[in-house]
Every structure is written in structure tokens, then in C-alpha cells.
Design a protein around this motif. Structure first.
Motif, PDB file in Angstrom:
ATOM      1  N   LEU A 193       0.814  -1.207   0.000  1.00  0.00           N
ATOM      2  CA  LEU A 193       0.000   0.000   0.000  1.00  0.00           C
ATOM      3  C   LEU A 193       0.851   1.263   0.000  1.00  0.00           C
ATOM      4  CD1 LEU A 193      -2.715  -1.062   2.611  1.00  0.00           C
ATOM      5  CD2 LEU A 193      -2.790  -1.290   0.122  1.00  0.00           C
ATOM      6  N   ALA A 235      -0.362   0.156  -5.677  1.00  0.00           N
ATOM      7  CA  ALA A 235      -1.119   0.426  -4.451  1.00  0.00           C
ATOM      8  C   ALA A 235      -2.584   0.022  -4.619  1.00  0.00           C
ATOM      9  CB  ALA A 235      -1.008   1.902  -4.081  1.00  0.00           C
ATOM     10  N   GLU A 236      -3.140   0.253  -5.798  1.00  0.00           N
ATOM     11  CA  GLU A 236      -4.530  -0.143  -6.067  1.00  0.00           C
ATOM     12  C   GLU A 236      -4.683  -1.662  -6.040  1.00  0.00           C
ATOM     13  OE1 GLU A 236      -5.636   1.629  -9.756  1.00  0.00           O
ATOM     14  OE2 GLU A 236      -5.512   3.688  -8.977  1.00  0.00           O
ATOM     15  N   THR A 241      -4.821  -2.578  -2.442  1.00  0.00           N
ATOM     16  CA  THR A 241      -6.135  -2.264  -1.870  1.00  0.00           C
ATOM     17  C   THR A 241      -7.168  -3.304  -2.282  1.00  0.00           C
ATOM     18  OG1 THR A 241      -5.640   0.113  -1.899  1.00  0.00           O
ATOM     19  CG2 THR A 241      -7.951  -0.525  -1.722  1.00  0.00           C
ATOM     20  N   THR A 291      -9.132  -5.849   0.188  1.00  0.00           N
ATOM     21  CA  THR A 291     -10.596  -5.881   0.148  1.00  0.00           C
ATOM     22  C   THR A 291     -11.099  -7.307  -0.023  1.00  0.00           C
ATOM     23  OG1 THR A 291     -10.689  -3.654  -0.820  1.00  0.00           O
ATOM     24  CG2 THR A 291     -12.647  -5.046  -1.063  1.00  0.00           C
ATOM     25  N   SER A 342       0.159   4.304   3.365  1.00  0.00           N
ATOM     26  CA  SER A 342      -0.517   3.105   3.868  1.00  0.00           C
ATOM     27  C   SER A 342      -1.767   3.473   4.642  1.00  0.00           C
ATOM     28  CB  SER A 342       0.434   2.273   4.732  1.00  0.00           C
ATOM     29  OG  SER A 342       0.920   3.017   5.834  1.00  0.00           O
ATOM     30  N   HIS A 394      -4.640   4.419   2.281  1.00  0.00           N
ATOM     31  CA  HIS A 394      -5.296   3.317   1.577  1.00  0.00           C
ATOM     32  C   HIS A 394      -6.086   2.404   2.513  1.00  0.00           C
ATOM     33  CE1 HIS A 394      -3.658   4.219  -2.338  1.00  0.00           C
ATOM     34  NE2 HIS A 394      -2.424   4.261  -1.854  1.00  0.00           N
ATOM     35  N   ILE A 395      -5.711   2.381   3.790  1.00  0.00           N
ATOM     36  CA  ILE A 395      -6.431   1.537   4.752  1.00  0.00           C
ATOM     37  C   ILE A 395      -7.744   2.180   5.187  1.00  0.00           C
ATOM     38  CG2 ILE A 395      -6.355   0.587   7.100  1.00  0.00           C
ATOM     39  CD1 ILE A 395      -3.316   0.182   6.648  1.00  0.00           C
ATOM     40  N   LEU A 400     -11.239   1.359   3.831  1.00  0.00           N
ATOM     41  CA  LEU A 400     -11.697  -0.023   4.006  1.00  0.00           C
ATOM     42  C   LEU A 400     -12.265  -0.287   5.400  1.00  0.00           C
ATOM     43  CD1 LEU A 400      -8.888  -1.981   2.135  1.00  0.00           C
ATOM     44  CD2 LEU A 400     -11.104  -1.212   1.276  1.00  0.00           C
TER      45      LEU A 400
END
Length: 306
Positions: free
Chosen positions: A118, A126-127, A130, A134, A168, A171-172, A175
Motif C-alpha cells: 500500500l 497500491a490499487e 487495496t 478488500t 498506507s 489506503h487503509i 476499508l
């Protein structure tokens, strides 16, 4: 700068400190003392009983089918298993059915995150990370697991420490609603990734999410090269939701079987009891046959005995 100021991300004068230091220390767990509730209501025997044994799916005999592997884990004395992510719906269903048949719980999904960190400066990578996280959270929900292990970032010659930290977390955060909906915690693990190198920083990183759905997956052996596991446990406190077990020899700097290294298991057990830990202890070692697994199980029993 004072310790409490570091955790709050600001400054505080002497009057404010004297007024709020006790509550701040208790909230953050920096003093590492057990809560009054834990001390009052948990006997030593209850603490030992609360901690449970689990095993990595990858440690089970490769020669066996799914049913055979899970039965072997249960027969060796393990109450739960930690699985890798599964994307196929039919396989998820059959795995859940097999676990129920064997009488063993799937407690965690060991996602990781090394392949697509991430913290990558490449948005596409990075995507991918993610998307993988997920999928792992959804898999955990389907299998009845309540946690997903995540290595959140890597620091290297390309990614600076501050960049790894900020990317990081960025991106977290999106979620967290999914994690809450499915009742699956995102559990940050300490590994040799040049990141979160002290328990104070680890605690701060988690606290900044301000969510019970992002917590810690603590690896006892991973900090032994540069710290003391019992210190990290007392600092992280109730942020710790799951535990990985492995031992470490400081001289040659190598991992080894449980009880064969330099980890002070008595102090580790004592620290876990102090912070009221009541989750799974999962050895993270090489695989082997049924006799090997029973030996690992007996070693965990000795750790549980204090």
C-alpha cells in the motif's frame, strides 16, 4: 517533546499534563499496566484458559487433502487455523464446510501485502494492494474469521519512511467501513520491512485510525533482533488482537523452533496476562507431519503454562 505529546500529535503545557496524564496513559496503554477490570475479574487460571492455540494452514502436511489437514490440526490439539486468502466462492464454501466438519475454527486470513504494498509510489501497485486487502476481508467474512493480517508498508530506497506511513494509512482508511460491516479487523503485523520499528510508533500508527477495526497482530519473534517482546506487548496492550509465535537466537540472528531460542517466554506470558490478552496464539514455523505438529502443540502448551 513529552511522550503524551507525541501520541496526540501536538504540545501540552505543564498544567494540562498534570491534569490529564493519568487518563492519557491509561487510554494509550503506555504504562502497560493491566486494567482494573482485568485485575479484578481474571484469575491466573482464567487467563491461561482464555488464550487459545491455532496453527497456520501452510504448516499442515502437504500430502493430505483439505479434510485430512484440518482433522490433523484438530487432533494435534489446535482449536483454530489461519488460512491464506481464497477468491473462489465454491472453494470458500467447501473450506468453511470442512472446518465445521473437523470442529476447528478459521480465525484469521493471512493476507500479507508484500506483493503489492500500500506504500508503493506506483498508484497501480497500491490499487492492487487495496483490491487484494478488500478481497481478503470479504473472504474472512465468508469463512467466519474475525481478522486479516496486513503488512501495511515497506520502506526502501524508493519509498521514504514518511511516505510509507502516510500512503498506507490513506489506503487503509477507506476499508474500515467494510471491515466494520463484516466484523473483520484489519490487523497490522510487525515484520522486517523497515517500518514501525518501535512499540511506541506502532501504537501511534494504530491509534491514528481511531477505529477498533484497525488493530495489531503482534509477532513475538520478529522484534527479538532489536527489542524485547514483553516490552512491545506491554506497550501495545489491548491493541493486540492476535499473536504469532516463533523463537529467535540473537547470536546467529536466526529464527528457530519454540523454546529453542532466546525469547523469555515466561515474561511474554506474564505480559500477555497483564494486558488481558485472550486471543489465539499461532505458531509461524515450517510445516511437518502429525508428530511434528503434536510437538509444536506441546511447546505452545508450555508457553501457556507460563
Amino acid at each position: 517533546m513529552a511522550l503524551f505529546a507525541i501520541f496526540e500529535g501536538g504540545t501540552m503545557d505543564r498544567r494540562d499534563f498534570l491534569k490529564g496524564a493519568a487518563s492519557t496513559a491509561l487510554t494509550l496503554g503506555i504504562l502497560g499496566s493491566a486494567s482494573a477490570e482485568t485485575e479484578q475479574f481474571r484469575t491466573e487460571r482464567e487467563r491461561k484458559m482464555a488464550m487459545k492455540k491455532a496453527i497456520l494452514f501452510s504448516m499442515l502436511p502437504e500430502s493430505l487433502d483439505l479434510d485430512g489437514k484440518l482433522k490433523t490440526a484438530r487432533d494435534a490439539g489446535f482449536e483454530a487455523v489461519e488460512m491464506p486468502p481464497i477468491s473462489d466462492p465454491a472453494q470458500i464454501k467447501s473450506t468453511r464446510t470442512a472446518a465445521d466438519k473437523a470442529g476447528i475454527h478459521i480465525h484469521s486470513i493471512i493476507y500479507g501485502g508484500w506483493q503489492a504494498p500500500l506504500s508503493s509510489p506506483d498508484p497501480k501497485i497500491a490499487e492492487q494492494g487495496t483490491a487484494g486487502l478488500t478481497s481478503a476481508i470479504k473472504c474472512a467474512g465468508e469463512l467466519g474469521a474475525d481478522g486479516v493480517l496486513l503488512v501495511p508498508a515497506m520502506v526502501d530506497g524508493v519509498t521514504r519512511y514518511t511516505e510509507a506511513y502516510e500512503r498506507s494509512q490513506k489506503h487503509i482508511r477507506p476499508l474500515i467501513p467494510l471491515a466494520e460491516k463484516l466484523q473483520v479487523r484489519i490487523l497490522i503485523e510487525n515484520v522486517w520491512n523497515n517500518f514501525l520499528l518501535s512499540p511506541i510508533e506502532f501504537a501511534r500508527y494504530i491509534d491514528e485510525f481511531r477505529s477498533p477495526w484497525v488493530q495489531a497482530y503482534f509477532d513475538v519473534g520478529n522484534v527479538a533482533a532489536f527489542g524485547w517482546s514483553e516490552d512491545w506487548i506491554r506497550t501495545l496492550g489491548r491493541r493486540i488482537r492476535k499473536i504469532h509465535l516463533k523463537d529467535f537466537k540473537r547470536g546467529p540472528r536466526q529464527f528457530c523452533n519454540l523454546l529453542d531460542g532466546d525469547i523469555n517466554w515466561h515474561e511474554v506470558h506474564k505480559a500477555l496476562s497483564e494486558v488481558g490478552y485472550n486471543g489465539y496464539l499461532t505458531p509461524e514455523l515450517g510445516g511437518g507431519d502429525e508428530a511434528y505438529l503434536k510437538d509444536i502443540s506441546s511447546r505452545v502448551d508450555k508457553i501457556l503454562a507460563g
